[in-house]
Structure formats: C-alpha cells, structure tokens
Design a protein around this motif. Structure first.
Motif, short mmCIF file in Angstrom:
data_model
loop_
_atom_site.label_atom_id
_atom_site.label_comp_id
_atom_site.label_asym_id
_atom_site.label_seq_id
_atom_site.Cartn_x
_atom_site.Cartn_y
_atom_site.Cartn_z
N PHE A 50 0.84 -1.20 0.00
CA PHE A 50 0.00 0.00 0.00
C PHE A 50 0.88 1.25 0.00
O PHE A 50 0.69 2.18 -0.81
N GLN A 51 1.88 1.27 0.89
CA GLN A 51 2.76 2.44 1.01
C GLN A 51 3.61 2.62 -0.25
O GLN A 51 3.89 3.75 -0.66
N MET A 52 4.02 1.51 -0.84
CA MET A 52 4.84 1.58 -2.06
C MET A 52 4.07 2.26 -3.20
O MET A 52 4.60 3.13 -3.89
N PHE A 53 2.81 1.86 -3.39
CA PHE A 53 2.01 2.51 -4.44
C PHE A 53 1.70 3.96 -4.07
O PHE A 53 1.75 4.85 -4.93
N LYS A 54 1.42 4.21 -2.81
CA LYS A 54 1.13 5.57 -2.34
C LYS A 54 2.31 6.50 -2.66
O LYS A 54 2.13 7.63 -3.13
N ALA A 55 3.53 6.02 -2.40
CA ALA A 55 4.73 6.82 -2.63
C ALA A 55 4.93 7.14 -4.11
O ALA A 55 5.68 8.06 -4.45
N ARG A 56 4.27 6.39 -4.97
CA ARG A 56 4.43 6.58 -6.42
C ARG A 56 3.25 7.30 -7.05
O ARG A 56 3.05 7.25 -8.26
N GLY A 57 2.44 7.95 -6.21
CA GLY A 57 1.37 8.80 -6.74
C GLY A 57 0.09 8.07 -7.12
O GLY A 57 -0.73 8.61 -7.86
N PHE A 58 -0.08 6.86 -6.62
CA PHE A 58 -1.32 6.12 -6.87
C PHE A 58 -2.36 6.46 -5.81
O PHE A 58 -2.02 6.68 -4.64
N ALA A 59 -3.62 6.44 -6.19
CA ALA A 59 -4.71 6.34 -5.23
C ALA A 59 -4.79 4.85 -4.89
O ALA A 59 -4.84 4.02 -5.79
N VAL A 60 -4.75 4.50 -3.61
CA VAL A 60 -4.61 3.09 -3.23
C VAL A 60 -5.68 2.69 -2.21
O VAL A 60 -6.00 3.45 -1.29
N LEU A 61 -6.18 1.47 -2.37
CA LEU A 61 -7.15 0.92 -1.43
C LEU A 61 -6.68 -0.46 -0.97
O LEU A 61 -6.29 -1.29 -1.78
N ARG A 62 -6.68 -0.66 0.35
CA ARG A 62 -6.59 -2.02 0.88
C ARG A 62 -7.83 -2.21 1.74
O ARG A 62 -8.34 -1.25 2.32
N PHE A 63 -8.34 -3.42 1.81
CA PHE A 63 -9.60 -3.62 2.55
C PHE A 63 -9.63 -5.02 3.13
O PHE A 63 -8.85 -5.90 2.73
N ASN A 64 -10.54 -5.23 4.06
CA ASN A 64 -10.74 -6.55 4.66
C ASN A 64 -11.82 -7.31 3.90
O ASN A 64 -12.92 -6.79 3.69
N PHE A 65 -11.48 -8.54 3.50
CA PHE A 65 -12.50 -9.39 2.91
C PHE A 65 -13.63 -9.64 3.92
O PHE A 65 -13.47 -9.43 5.12
N ARG A 66 -14.74 -10.12 3.41
CA ARG A 66 -15.92 -10.42 4.25
C ARG A 66 -15.54 -11.24 5.48
O ARG A 66 -14.72 -12.16 5.41
N GLY A 67 -16.11 -10.85 6.63
CA GLY A 67 -15.89 -11.59 7.86
C GLY A 67 -14.58 -11.27 8.57
O GLY A 67 -14.29 -11.85 9.61
N VAL A 68 -13.80 -10.34 8.02
CA VAL A 68 -12.53 -9.96 8.65
C VAL A 68 -12.66 -8.53 9.20
O VAL A 68 -13.19 -7.65 8.51
N GLY A 69 -12.17 -8.30 10.42
CA GLY A 69 -12.26 -6.96 11.00
C GLY A 69 -13.71 -6.51 11.08
O GLY A 69 -14.58 -7.23 11.58
N ARG A 70 -13.99 -5.34 10.55
CA ARG A 70 -15.35 -4.80 10.57
C ARG A 70 -16.12 -5.08 9.28
O ARG A 70 -17.19 -4.51 9.06
N SER A 71 -15.55 -5.89 8.41
CA SER A 71 -16.27 -6.25 7.17
C SER A 71 -17.33 -7.31 7.48
O SER A 71 -17.06 -8.28 8.20
#
Length: 217
Positions: A50-71
């Motif tokens: 996530f940080q690697m893409f962010k550092a290169r000017g990307f809009a980036v999304l990481r998320f939890n699949f269903r049933g993980v965390g608050r998903s």
C-alpha cells in the motif's frame, strides 16, 4: 489514511484508502492473505505494498475481505472474496473514473483472488503477486493471462513449494503478448520473517520500470 466503509455484495466492507486529487492518478488495489489464517489488510506485507504505491502517486485501497475486522459476511472459499475484490475496484473507479492506469497486488490467498480479478477486468494493466499459492489453488483460469506482471516468491517457502510457482511462471511465460517477471527471494519463507525489504524493493523497482515504459510508449 482515512478509514472507509463501502458496500460489498454481502454487506459493508472496511478499508483504508489513500486519495489523490489528480483526476488521472493511477489506482491500485491491495488484497490480503487467507482470512482463516489471520490474514487482514493490516498485515505488514500488505501495508508495505500500500505504502509503495502511495509513494508513487497512486490512489490506493486495501480492505478486509468479508468476515474480517469490521467487514460483514462470512468466509466464502474465495468465491465471495472475488466478488468483494470486484466491488472494491468498482468503488475506486467511481471515485477515479479517469484513472490513467489500474493495478492489482495481492499476497498469498490475495494473489490468487487478484489474478482471478485480472481475468474479469481488462482495464487492469499490471499486477504484483507475492507468494501465489500455486500448490493449493487452481490457477488454470489464467488461459491466457491478460496482463503483464510480477511474481515474487521465497526460496524457503514450506507452505507453497517454490517449484510449484516456477511451473506456474513457466506456463504464463509461454503465452504471447505479456511479460511475466519472476523474482525469488533467497531464504524467505511464506510468512517473510525475513525478506520483507526485498519484496518492497523489487515491487517498487518493477512499478517504476513499468510506469516509465508506459510514459515513454
């Protein structure tokens, strides 16, 4: 790094999204390891991608699949998780309809889901698959693989033998029109107790090279 909640096919999904104001900024989606073995969007390797893409000017999304965390929802053997990933990409594309490029990166189970998503989404122009579980899941759907990408694997992986990933790479490399880069990290296991910085460096250099080629082309 704002927390986001967006609608998935089986309820709300929880993510972290880095926004770029530039309408044409490229987008990247990062997919985490197996939910039933502690995989989530805050895994160090996922966070680093996530940080690697962010550092290169990307809009980036990481998320939890269903049933993980608050998903919401429950684990669905990869079928529902693929739908979750497609919903995540849809959500990003609603925010960034004019993105100049679209990438997917995944680790382990997330690499398997990401490569399935490639087959459904022709707009994906590059992928990074870290430790794809070639010995556990069927990758024959990559016929042909629609875009060029990078596969990274540890030589000491005792969960997914390196030889099985090499077979997958050889099969993909025989296809016309795409280029598969394969990088092995000496001494790294499936869980990257060592070798995380190597993954960062290899992935970053690969994205830099591909982006430079696309600008030049």
């Amino acid at each position: 790094m704002p927390e986001v909640i967006f609608n998935g096919p089986d309820g709300r999904l929880e993510g972290r999204y880095h926004h770029i104001e530039d309408e044409n900024a490229p987008i990247a989606l990062i997919l985490h390891p197996h939910p039933q073995f502690g995989g989530n969007m805050n895994h160090k390797l996922v966070y680093n991608l996530f940080q690697m893409f962010k550092a290169r000017g990307f809009a980036v999304l990481r998320f939890n699949f269903r049933g993980v965390g608050r998903s919401q929802g429950e684990f669905d053997q990869g079928i529902g998780e693929l739908s979750d990933a497609a919903s995540a990409l849809d959500w990003m594309q609603q925010i960034k309809p004019d993105a100049q490029a679209c990438w997917i990166a995944g680790y382990s189970f997330g690499a398997w889901i990401g490569m399935q998503l490639l087959m459904r989404r022709p707009e994906v122009e590059g992928f990074i698959s870290v430790s794809p579980p070639a010995s556990m899941f069927d990758f024959s759907f990559l016929a042909p693989c629609p875009s060029s990408g990078l596969i990274v694997h540890g030589t000491d992986d005792d969960v997914v033998p390196e030889a099985d990933v090499q077979k997958l790479v050889d099969k993909l490399k025989s296809q016309k029109g795409i280029v598969i880069d394969y990088e092995k990290i000496d001494g790294a296991s499936h869980f990257y107790e060592t070798g995380l910085t190597d993954v960062d460096q290899i992935s970053g250099q690969y994205v830099d090279r591909r982006r430079a080629e696309s600008m030049a082309g």
